[in-house]
Design a protein around this motif. Structure first.
Motif, PDB file in Angstrom:
ATOM      1  N   GLY A  95       1.061  -1.024  -0.019  1.00 48.26           N
ATOM      2  CA  GLY A  95      -0.306  -0.019  -0.118  1.00 48.26           C
ATOM      3  C   GLY A  95       1.141   1.198   0.149  1.00 48.26           C
ATOM      4  N   GLU A  96       0.672   2.594   1.011  1.00 45.02           N
ATOM      5  CA  GLU A  96       1.455   4.113   0.571  1.00 45.02           C
ATOM      6  C   GLU A  96       2.065   3.535   2.330  1.00 45.02           C
ATOM      7  OE1 GLU A  96      -0.427   7.710   1.648  1.00 45.02           O
ATOM      8  OE2 GLU A  96      -1.343   7.265  -0.635  1.00 45.02           O
ATOM      9  N   TYR A  97       3.226   3.659   1.454  1.00 41.54           N
ATOM     10  CA  TYR A  97       4.391   3.439   2.223  1.00 41.54           C
ATOM     11  C   TYR A  97       5.325   4.895   2.822  1.00 41.54           C
ATOM     12  CZ  TYR A  97       7.444   1.513  -1.139  1.00 41.54           C
ATOM     13  OH  TYR A  97       7.961   1.080  -2.307  1.00 41.54           O
ATOM     14  N   HIS A  98       6.535   4.631   3.371  1.00 45.72           N
ATOM     15  CA  HIS A  98       7.469   5.465   3.340  1.00 45.72           C
ATOM     16  C   HIS A  98       8.934   4.699   3.457  1.00 45.72           C
ATOM     17  CE1 HIS A  98       5.222   9.822   4.724  1.00 45.72           C
ATOM     18  NE2 HIS A  98       4.603   8.975   4.772  1.00 45.72           N
ATOM     19  N   LEU A  99       9.694   5.831   2.589  1.00 46.01           N
ATOM     20  CA  LEU A  99      10.800   4.878   3.178  1.00 46.01           C
ATOM     21  C   LEU A  99      12.071   5.390   3.385  1.00 46.01           C
ATOM     22  CD1 LEU A  99      12.152   2.519   1.190  1.00 46.01           C
ATOM     23  CD2 LEU A  99      12.959   3.771  -0.541  1.00 46.01           C
ATOM     24  N   TYR A 100      12.413   4.487   4.271  1.00 40.52           N
ATOM     25  CA  TYR A 100      13.996   4.848   5.266  1.00 40.52           C
ATOM     26  C   TYR A 100      15.147   4.533   4.994  1.00 40.52           C
ATOM     27  CZ  TYR A 100      10.354   7.343   8.250  1.00 40.52           C
ATOM     28  OH  TYR A 100       8.951   8.375   8.387  1.00 40.52           O
ATOM     29  N   GLY A 101      16.024   5.128   4.384  1.00 43.15           N
ATOM     30  CA  GLY A 101      16.972   4.378   3.985  1.00 43.15           C
ATOM     31  C   GLY A 101      18.226   4.345   4.784  1.00 43.15           C
ATOM     32  N   SER A 102      18.764   3.715   4.717  1.00 44.63           N
ATOM     33  CA  SER A 102      20.803   3.332   6.098  1.00 44.63           C
ATOM     34  C   SER A 102      21.072   2.415   5.073  1.00 44.63           C
ATOM     35  CB  SER A 102      19.940   2.577   7.170  1.00 44.63           C
ATOM     36  OG  SER A 102      19.377   1.106   6.815  1.00 44.63           O
ATOM     37  N   GLY A 103      22.342   1.829   5.982  1.00 46.10           N
ATOM     38  CA  GLY A 103      23.592   1.820   5.274  1.00 46.10           C
ATOM     39  C   GLY A 103      24.321   2.649   3.921  1.00 46.10           C
ATOM     40  N   GLY A 104      25.563   2.564   3.145  1.00 48.01           N
ATOM     41  CA  GLY A 104      26.490   3.279   3.075  1.00 48.01           C
ATOM     42  C   GLY A 104      26.272   3.546   1.559  1.00 48.01           C
ATOM     43  N   GLY A 105      24.954   2.682   1.347  1.00 47.99           N
ATOM     44  CA  GLY A 105      24.266   3.396  -0.127  1.00 47.99           C
ATOM     45  C   GLY A 105      23.445   5.237   0.260  1.00 47.99           C
ATOM     46  N   VAL A 106      23.371   5.224   0.955  1.00 50.35           N
ATOM     47  CA  VAL A 106      21.898   6.269   1.376  1.00 50.35           C
ATOM     48  C   VAL A 106      23.595   8.038   0.496  1.00 50.35           C
ATOM     49  CG1 VAL A 106      20.875   5.596   3.393  1.00 50.35           C
ATOM     50  CG2 VAL A 106      22.627   7.036   4.064  1.00 50.35           C
TER      51      VAL A 106
END
Ligand SMILES: Nc1ncnc2c1ncn2[C@@H]1O[C@H](COP(=O)(O)OP(=O)(O)OP(=O)(O)O)[C@@H](O)[C@H]1O
Ligand SMILES: CC(=O)N[C@H]1[C@@H]2OC[C@@H](O2)[C@@H](O)[C@@H]1O[C@H](C)C(=O)O
Length: 400
Positions: free
Chosen positions: A319-330
């Motif tokens: 459904g609808e969501y917020h994405l929270y990034g982590s790790g070196g890729g950010v």
């Protein structure tokens, strides 16, 4: 009662615990050391990240690990020697951080050590039906405990496998405990060597929590940079990839692998995503003479596309969501652009916005697993079929 068990009992009964989480990932960039203050347990867990440091590995560490890392033809003596060597080295690194932070080892309750993964072999990768899922982390906890004088919990992944999982991703447990929100569907996307995500429904329903590896995060880009742009070890700020253009035929060849057709959840590692994988794709697509910059641009897009594809394929249940990034890729701006531009409907954040440094997140999650092992045990997670069995993970090593 043995005094060690008594001490463990006292730690368990405390209202808050100082726990150091350690993560040494597939990128071999360094040991992430996260000093956490954790109170409560289960969904009531509260974490404060007091200090964080990545102790960089030197060339000796990297080359010793690379000699055996995700390789089937290794010198078994080297594996045997590295197990205590890494345990002691990680112990030294913990002591080094504590000295820098002016904290005495005796004031720390627990160390939670992930160890160094040297081989990850889910059945889907090794293909031997008669053999189980398997994974191997070295850097023995006893050596860490003796070196630091701190009770150490380690080797978290074996219990997960014993209970029917693939030994990963384990991030889902801590993600659920500290990031689940009653007001927002959240996807926690970690982009280390390998990329994975956890879906946390606003219903907080443990049965609906979902987690999977999706493919390469940085591992292929890192390997390529290390081969062709040494002494650089990664594409800092995507400078190399930005100088190239994406090659569509190579991109299609990279995507053409049974791993991506497999259902979710699944796990993977550099055992699959390595330079041989790239060489095969270049051969298939007749792109062996492509410039290094074009290859890097294509690899960057490949990582982003497979992350987006996995998110979209799971979208029915998200459904609808917020994405929270982590790790070196950010920290790779092109990777982030390549993801953002394909998910215009999704708000993309960093875990910083939830109070956890994105570089520290995985180490913090292991501290939470240790907290659950010593003081929790009541939280029900998802179901074993989805690779999230409700089990207590971590083996206890006493300091003497
Ligand atoms: N400034 C930057 N620009 C581009 N990439 C970066 C930057 N900083 C870090 N990275 C990438 O992040 C990687 C390290 O990520 P991280 O420490 O999350 O991996 P890991 O924990 O070892 O991996 P895994 O989670 O798969 O075990 C580096 O190898 C590099 O590819
Ligand atoms: C076997 C292993 O070490 N896997 C790592 C790796 O790095 C990312 C991805 O592949 C994930 O499956 C896992 O680590 C994180 C911490 C996890 O278990 O959630």
């Amino acid at each position: 009662m043995h005094r060690h068990i008594e001490k463990l009992h006292d730690i368990s009964a405390k209202s808050e615990r100082l726990i150091i989480g350690l993560m040494s990932g597939t990128s071999l960039d360094g040991l992430d050391v996260a000093l956490c203050k954790i109170s409560g347990d289960g969904l009531q867990s509260q974490v404060e990240l007091l200090q964080f440091c990545t102790v960089e590995y030197d060339d000796i560490y990297r080359s010793r690990i690379r000699d055996i890392f995700s390789r089937r033809d290794v010198d078994l003596q080297q594996v045997c020697l590295l197990n205590p060597w890494i345990g002691t080295l990680h112990g030294d690194m913990v002591l080094q951080c504590l000295a820098k932070w002016h904290i005495r080892p005796e004031d720390v309750d627990l160390v939670a050590s992930h160890g160094q993964t040297i081989f990850h072999a889910p059945r889907s990768l090794h293909g031997i039906n008669a053999m189980p899922n398997a994974t191997l982390q070295i850097g023995d906890g006893d050596h860490l405990a003796v070196k630091t004088g701190i009770i150490t919990l380690s080797d978290f992944r074996q219990k997960h496998i014993a209970a029917g999982g693939e030994g990963a991703p384990l991030a889902v447990y801590g993600d659920y405990l500290i990031f689940a929100s009653a007001t927002q569907n959240r996807v926690m996307l970690n982009m280390g060597g390998i990329a994975n995500f956890t879906f946390l429904p606003a219903s907080l329903d443990a049965q609906a929590v979902f987690s999977t590896d999706v493919g390469t995060g940085n591992t292929l880009m890192d390997a390529y940079v290390q081969k062709h742009f040494a002494p650089q070890i990664y594409d800092a700020d995507a400078a190399i990839a930005r100088a190239g253009v994406i090659h569509p035929t190579l991109l299609s060849a990279l995507k053409d692998h049974a791993f991506f057709a497999q259902g979710f959840p699944k796990t993977t590692g550099p055992e699959l995503f390595n330079l041989a994988y790239l060489a095969r794709a270049q051969q298939q697509s007749n792109t062996e003479s492509l410039s290094h910059e074009d290859v890097m641009a294509t690899l960057n897009r490949f990582s982003a596309d497979m992350i987006v594809d996995a998110l979209n394929r799971c979208a029915g249940q998200l459904g609808e969501y917020h994405l929270y990034g982590s790790g070196g890729g950010v920290h790779n701006p092109l990777l982030m652009d390549n993801i953002r531009s394909q998910l215009p409907q999704v708000q993309v954040h960093s875990t910083n916005e939830l109070g956890i440094n994105p570089d520290a997140k995985e180490a913090v999650l292991f501290a939470l697993l240790a907290n659950e092992c010593v003081a929790g045990g009541k939280a029900q997670f998802g179901n074993a079929r989805e690779g999230i069995p409700t089990v207590t993970m971590g083996k206890v090593s006493f300091a003497d």
